[in-house]
Enzyme design. Structure first.
Site, PDB file in Angstrom:
ATOM      1  N   THR A   6       0.881  -1.126   0.006  1.00 15.86           N
ATOM      2  CA  THR A   6      -0.025  -0.221   0.079  1.00 15.86           C
ATOM      3  C   THR A   6       0.917   1.321   0.005  1.00 15.86           C
ATOM      4  O   THR A   6       2.083   1.289   0.229  1.00 15.86           O
ATOM      5  CB  THR A   6      -0.975   0.051   1.205  1.00 15.86           C
ATOM      6  OG1 THR A   6      -0.119   0.319   2.449  1.00 15.86           O
ATOM      7  CG2 THR A   6      -1.688  -1.290   1.450  1.00 15.86           C
ATOM      8  N   CYS A   7       0.083   2.352  -0.249  1.00 20.33           N
ATOM      9  CA  CYS A   7       1.118   3.745  -0.194  1.00 20.33           C
ATOM     10  C   CYS A   7       1.219   4.275   1.002  1.00 20.33           C
ATOM     11  O   CYS A   7       1.603   5.266   1.046  1.00 20.33           O
ATOM     12  CB  CYS A   7       0.286   4.545  -1.299  1.00 20.33           C
ATOM     13  SG  CYS A   7      -1.327   5.180  -0.371  1.00 20.33           S
ATOM     14  N   ASP A   8       0.884   3.521   1.965  1.00 23.76           N
ATOM     15  CA  ASP A   8       1.281   4.257   3.544  1.00 23.76           C
ATOM     16  C   ASP A   8       2.581   3.923   3.857  1.00 23.76           C
ATOM     17  O   ASP A   8       2.980   2.826   3.751  1.00 23.76           O
ATOM     18  CB  ASP A   8       0.194   3.407   4.467  1.00 23.76           C
ATOM     19  CG  ASP A   8      -0.020   4.357   5.671  1.00 23.76           C
ATOM     20  OD1 ASP A   8       1.034   4.549   6.141  1.00 23.76           O
ATOM     21  OD2 ASP A   8      -1.088   4.693   6.255  1.00 23.76           O
TER      22      ASP A   8
ATOM     23  N   ASN B 217      -6.376   1.213   0.064  1.00 25.61           N
ATOM     24  CA  ASN B 217      -6.028   1.228  -1.535  1.00 25.61           C
ATOM     25  C   ASN B 217      -6.709   0.544  -2.431  1.00 25.61           C
ATOM     26  O   ASN B 217      -6.067   0.119  -3.591  1.00 25.61           O
ATOM     27  CB  ASN B 217      -4.252   0.908  -1.278  1.00 25.61           C
ATOM     28  CG  ASN B 217      -3.649   1.965  -0.652  1.00 25.61           C
ATOM     29  OD1 ASN B 217      -2.382   1.983  -1.215  1.00 25.61           O
ATOM     30  ND2 ASN B 217      -3.997   2.859  -0.087  1.00 25.61           N
TER      31      ASN B 217
END
Ligand SMILES: *Cc1c(COP(=O)(O)O)cnc(C)c1O
Length: 376
Positions: free
Chosen positions: A323-325, A366
């Site tokens: 994920t983009c976290d 996401n």
């Protein structure tokens, strides 16, 4: 990795990420715990893996169940698990949920405060209640030492309050912390239990039930003693603190039952370096903290990882989720090494992931779908 899971991956080539659980191992672990603790009633902690095939299997093996919410209770009832085999083990419950549970026939509830007892007295009149007290969790990879349980010195008072409120004070419970590595951890808790028992007797309350909680470990990266080391220590401590006059003993294993039965398969999405000569490779997988490995929070639970290149030279890696976290990093400080031959597109396996994975992950962060699960 069991031959059955190996064969499943070879034949089915499922899309990744996915969790595969070998139900034979779930059954084997349940039976083993029953064998090692023959005089103990097993209440499987549903939250560890609430998948229907797991619950149905344990139902057929005559297990009982500890539920953390009305939803888990209703899930068990829908599987024809009768209410006398269920306890509502959470110490923090909505009064409306206590009432719903009571109306279905549940009669065993946990508490750790007078405020919760007052709710129980209104919504579950006459029910059996047991008091959870705090105990040190040293040695546990996933501690549960602060949020639930009262100070042990307060327990007798609360048990007396329960009787005054028309409830049945049945006993006490504790949790030594999840993934407890130290077999001695139960001793302090049981010594405290014996003290509460005799103090309660001195105030006219005859307790009848002792709940050992969970904490029985699975096999992760640090080698772990086998189950009998833990259960023998428990039996010795029971004898030491209670003699031959044992109350009804129950245990609430969660992780131990399905943990080692599951394997997550994941695909390597990217291997990169932050600069050409950086020592550590970043290895991005298609699973991470949100998609099924929430227990890697603070790198607390360190899973064993298998790759198609095991045996060749390894180098240090930072493992990360898809994920983009920014927080979706799996392991950095833990110092994992993976084969230098590891390549994008490789399938790797995260072992002993049958507990606290699929049900514990995000629903669609996401846009990633929930972890696929296969029970074989
Ligand atoms: C989570 C939990 C368990 C199970 O713990 P494990 O460490 O997974 O065995 C048992 N009892 C209670 C009350 C729990 O909250």
């Amino acid at each position: 990795m069991t031959p059955k899971i190996e064969q499943f991956f070879a034949e089915s080539q499922p899309d990744t990420p996915c969790l595969v659980v070998d139900l034979d191992i779930v059954a084997q672990n349940y039976r083993r715990l029953c064998d090692e603790l023959p005089d103990t009633e097993i209440y499987y902690a549903v939250k560890a893996n609430p998948a229907e095939p797991v619950l149905a299997l344990l139902r057929d093996l005559d297990s009982k169940f500890d539920a953390a919410s009305i939803y888990e209770i209703e899930q068990c009832l829908a599987l024809d698990i009768t209410p006398d085999r269920l306890s509502f083990g959470h110490t923090v419950k909505k009064e409306s949920h206590i009432r719903r549970a009571f109306d279905t026939g549940i009669r065993q509830f946990a508490f750790d405060s007078i405020q919760e007892l007052e709710k129980l007295a209104r919504a579950a009149p006459g029910a059996s209640v047991y008091c959870r007290y705090l105990t040190p969790n040293d040695g546990a990879d996933w501690p549960l030492s602060e949020k639930f349980g009262c100070n042990p010195d307060y327990a007798v008072e609360l048990l007396c309050n329960a009787a005054d409120l028309g409830l049945i004070p049945s006993g006490v419970s504790f949790h030594v912390g999840s993934q407890q590595r130290n077999a001695g951890a139960w001793d302090a808790a049981l010594s405290t239990a014996a003290r509460i028992y005799s103090d309660a007797a001195g105030r006219g309350i005859e307790l009848s039930m002792l709940n050992l909680g969970g904490g029985f470990p699975s096999h992760y990266r640090t080698p772990m003693s086998e189950l009998p080391v833990h259960t023998d220590a428990i039996k010795l401590s029971l004898k030491r603190h209670f003699g031959d006059d044992l109350p009804r003993i129950i245990a609430e294993p969660g992780r131990y039952i399905p943990g080692d039965a599951g394997v997550i398969q994941s695909e390597v999405v990217l291997i990169s370096r932050k600069s050409p000569d950086a020592e550590k490779r970043w290895v991005y997988l298609d699973i991470g903290k949100f998609g099924g490995l929430p227990e890697v929070l603070d790198e607390a639970i360190q899973y064993r990882i298998r790759t198609p290149h095991d045996g060749v030279e390894t180098g240090p890696v930072i493992l990360a989720g898809p994920t983009c976290d920014e927080v979706d990093v799996i392991y950095d400080a833990a110092g994992y090494e993976l084969p230098l031959d590891l390549a994008v597109g490789d399938r790797i396996e995260v072992l002993s992931t049958g507990a606290y994975t699929a049900s514990y992950s995000s629903v669609g962060f996401n846009g990633f779908p929930p972890l696929k699960e296969y029970y074989i």
